[in-house]
Design an enzyme around this catalytic site. Sequence first.
Site, PDB file in Angstrom:
ATOM      1  N   ARG A  10       0.842  -1.206   0.000  1.00 39.82           N
ATOM      2  CA  ARG A  10       0.000   0.000   0.000  1.00 39.82           C
ATOM      3  C   ARG A  10       0.878   1.256   0.000  1.00 39.82           C
ATOM      4  O   ARG A  10       0.515   2.276  -0.579  1.00 39.82           O
ATOM      5  CB  ARG A  10      -0.964   0.004   1.192  1.00 39.82           C
ATOM      6  CG  ARG A  10      -0.286   0.012   2.559  1.00 39.82           C
ATOM      7  CD  ARG A  10      -1.288   0.205   3.676  1.00 39.82           C
ATOM      8  NE  ARG A  10      -0.638   0.068   4.978  1.00 39.82           N
ATOM      9  CZ  ARG A  10      -1.014   0.702   6.072  1.00 39.82           C
ATOM     10  NH1 ARG A  10      -2.047   1.527   6.030  1.00 39.82           N
ATOM     11  NH2 ARG A  10      -0.382   0.514   7.212  1.00 39.82           N
ATOM     12  N   GLU A  58     -18.457   4.381  -1.230  1.00 39.54           N
ATOM     13  CA  GLU A  58     -17.643   3.694  -2.233  1.00 39.54           C
ATOM     14  C   GLU A  58     -18.371   3.459  -3.549  1.00 39.54           C
ATOM     15  O   GLU A  58     -17.783   3.555  -4.629  1.00 39.54           O
ATOM     16  CB  GLU A  58     -17.141   2.358  -1.663  1.00 39.54           C
ATOM     17  CG  GLU A  58     -16.183   2.495  -0.495  1.00 39.54           C
ATOM     18  CD  GLU A  58     -16.866   2.696   0.848  1.00 39.54           C
ATOM     19  OE1 GLU A  58     -16.160   2.835   1.853  1.00 39.54           O
ATOM     20  OE2 GLU A  58     -18.124   2.708   0.884  1.00 39.54           O
ATOM     21  N   PHE A  83     -14.287  -2.997   0.565  1.00 42.24           N
ATOM     22  CA  PHE A  83     -15.248  -2.010   0.081  1.00 42.24           C
ATOM     23  C   PHE A  83     -15.200  -1.849  -1.440  1.00 42.24           C
ATOM     24  O   PHE A  83     -16.228  -1.667  -2.086  1.00 42.24           O
ATOM     25  CB  PHE A  83     -14.999  -0.662   0.752  1.00 42.24           C
ATOM     26  CG  PHE A  83     -14.934  -0.740   2.254  1.00 42.24           C
ATOM     27  CD1 PHE A  83     -15.791  -1.573   2.957  1.00 42.24           C
ATOM     28  CD2 PHE A  83     -14.011   0.009   2.968  1.00 42.24           C
ATOM     29  CE1 PHE A  83     -15.737  -1.661   4.346  1.00 42.24           C
ATOM     30  CE2 PHE A  83     -13.945  -0.073   4.351  1.00 42.24           C
ATOM     31  CZ  PHE A  83     -14.810  -0.903   5.044  1.00 42.24           C
ATOM     32  N   HIS A 109      -5.372  -3.253   1.910  1.00 40.68           N
ATOM     33  CA  HIS A 109      -5.834  -3.999   3.085  1.00 40.68           C
ATOM     34  C   HIS A 109      -6.580  -5.279   2.701  1.00 40.68           C
ATOM     35  O   HIS A 109      -7.642  -5.594   3.238  1.00 40.68           O
ATOM     36  CB  HIS A 109      -6.707  -3.118   3.975  1.00 40.68           C
ATOM     37  CG  HIS A 109      -5.980  -1.971   4.601  1.00 40.68           C
ATOM     38  ND1 HIS A 109      -5.476  -0.922   3.855  1.00 40.68           N
ATOM     39  CD2 HIS A 109      -5.663  -1.714   5.883  1.00 40.68           C
ATOM     40  CE1 HIS A 109      -4.883  -0.064   4.658  1.00 40.68           C
ATOM     41  NE2 HIS A 109      -4.963  -0.515   5.893  1.00 40.68           N
ATOM     42  N   ASP A 117      -8.002  -5.896  12.298  1.00 42.81           N
ATOM     43  CA  ASP A 117      -9.292  -5.402  11.792  1.00 42.81           C
ATOM     44  C   ASP A 117     -10.341  -6.512  11.721  1.00 42.81           C
ATOM     45  O   ASP A 117     -11.537  -6.232  11.637  1.00 42.81           O
ATOM     46  CB  ASP A 117      -9.122  -4.767  10.404  1.00 42.81           C
ATOM     47  CG  ASP A 117      -8.459  -3.400  10.487  1.00 42.81           C
ATOM     48  OD1 ASP A 117      -8.180  -2.948  11.615  1.00 42.81           O
ATOM     49  OD2 ASP A 117      -8.225  -2.786   9.436  1.00 42.81           O
ATOM     50  N   ARG A 167      -1.568  -4.582   3.699  1.00 40.26           N
ATOM     51  CA  ARG A 167      -1.251  -3.721   4.847  1.00 40.26           C
ATOM     52  C   ARG A 167       0.088  -4.113   5.475  1.00 40.26           C
ATOM     53  O   ARG A 167       0.834  -3.257   5.936  1.00 40.26           O
ATOM     54  CB  ARG A 167      -2.368  -3.847   5.884  1.00 40.26           C
ATOM     55  CG  ARG A 167      -2.120  -3.046   7.164  1.00 40.26           C
ATOM     56  CD  ARG A 167      -3.179  -3.403   8.195  1.00 40.26           C
ATOM     57  NE  ARG A 167      -3.136  -2.542   9.364  1.00 40.26           N
ATOM     58  CZ  ARG A 167      -3.902  -2.714  10.426  1.00 40.26           C
ATOM     59  NH1 ARG A 167      -4.783  -3.706  10.467  1.00 40.26           N
ATOM     60  NH2 ARG A 167      -3.812  -1.899  11.451  1.00 40.26           N
TER      61      ARG A 167
END
Length: 312
Positions: A10, A58, A83, A109, A117, A167
Amino acid sequence: MSEVKKIATRESYGNALVELGKEHENLVVLDADLAEATKTGMFKKVFPERHIDCGIAESNMAGIAAGLSTTGKVPFMSTFAMFAAGRAFEQVRNSIGYPHLNVKIGATHAGLSVGEDGATHQCNEDIALMRVIPGMVVINPSDDIEAKAAVKAAYEYVGPVYLRFGRLAAPVINDRPDYKFEIGKGLTLREGKDLTIVATGLMVSESLAAAEMLAKDGIEAKVINIHTIKPLDEELIVAAAKETGKVVTVEEHSIIGGLGSAVCDCLSEKAPTKVLKIGVNDVYGESGPAKEVLHKYGLDAEGIYTKIKAFA
């Protein structure tokens, strides 16, 4: 021995956007209130007038990106994989894929390595979802060098592209003068005669480490990096399968619909071969430190080694 350099892909995505933005004024970046996490905030600092925060919307962002692409802009819409591929699937399919618009989707991610998460954000279905959209290119880079090259290639490609980023910091494994990124072309990173490991993304470095462990047991594994899952490098995979007789796919994604399924689709038609799919086995993830979660689900070098040893 010097420690291997590690960089999250990322971060590579953010850096690549800045560099491309300096060269191409038609490049615009959209985000959904996650610019710090997706690292598109780097682009925003340098080109604030070309960065659009669409808020936590989104699906709307996909529509905005589609519209921008019809004006000659090259939009990179960015958010978490859960998303981008999940929440906005219908809009990506109908507003971007169906008219085959020149939109790039930067999905960060992805996979179990999102860690703390938890299951709601650990997207292990995105490759399958994006793969099934007609005309969608699906790229899952293995390290910093490959991720930057993939972003550049995505910009140059005319049509929709899904880019998958992680991530967790990944070891840099492609730092060599002869490295070349080409959409749809896999890379053989290690030669071997006993079986072929076909890996993608974060799992490439883990598969290389597993191959070293297997070598100590007298099992020589060929390791192939498939950074582009669609279009798949069928020629390379078929040749390797014929050469070694057994194939193992390794992905930080469900074994349903991802790299393993793509490889099996190819081999069942062109070179029937015994295949072992290593990935997320039709379950949800769970919250915990990324490396511990990967270990529990058998997606570190040790877990990959153990499963291949039993298969070989």
